[in-house]
Design a protein around this motif. Structure first.
Motif: not given
Length: 153
Positions: A11-14, A52-54, A98-99, A102-105
């Protein structure tokens, strides 16, 4: 099924491949910052926020912790801590998300459609319900300040 650690890595790579600027914290993959731009068609357009993401050990079965580092004026974001009140992250998270979601939707939807009836920032909620134009002017004033005073490296 892949392990939570593999899923975190994927997910981080994506997310990184989706053109988001990602800054790692402490050389691990569980804490990092993402630079997030305000969505078009919103008073936040043109602003850039550091999020910040944890990721908890149980990610993706448990939701990530998300918080705005720099100031944002929004009914569903605590002005002091940057905590986000968003059902899909706080209560209805699913491993199907996935991550990038979070940032696109999720975060764009939050900024486009604030929910003043469930506020973390009561002042912003009251202003939005009382005078939307004044609320948007306040948002744009803070965003303008951030745009011109913060330099991302």
């Amino acid at each position: 099924m892949s392990s939570p650690s593999k899923r975190r890595e994927m997910d981080l790579m994506k997310l990184m491949m989706s053109d988001y600027k990602v800054e790692m914290i402490n050389d691990g993959i569980q804490e990092f910052y993402v630079h997030f731009q305000g969505p078009n068609e919103s008073p936040y357009h043109g602003g850039v926020w550091r999020i910040r993401v944890e990721l908890p050990d149980a990610y993706p079965y448990k939701s990530p912790s998300i918080g705005f580092v720099n100031k944002i004026y929004h009914p569903n974001i605590d002005e002091m801590s940057g905590s986000v009140c968003l059902d899909v992250i706080n209560q209805t998270w699913s491993p199907m998300f996935d991550l990038v979601n979070v940032f696109e939707v999720f975060l764009p939807q939050l900024l486009l459609y604030p929910n003043p009836s469930d506020p973390l920032n009561g002042e912003a909620a009251a202003l939005l319900m009382r005078d939307r134009a004044a609320y948007e002017q306040r948002v744009k004033g803070i965003e303008h300040f951030l745009y011109h005073s913060l330099q991302w490296q």
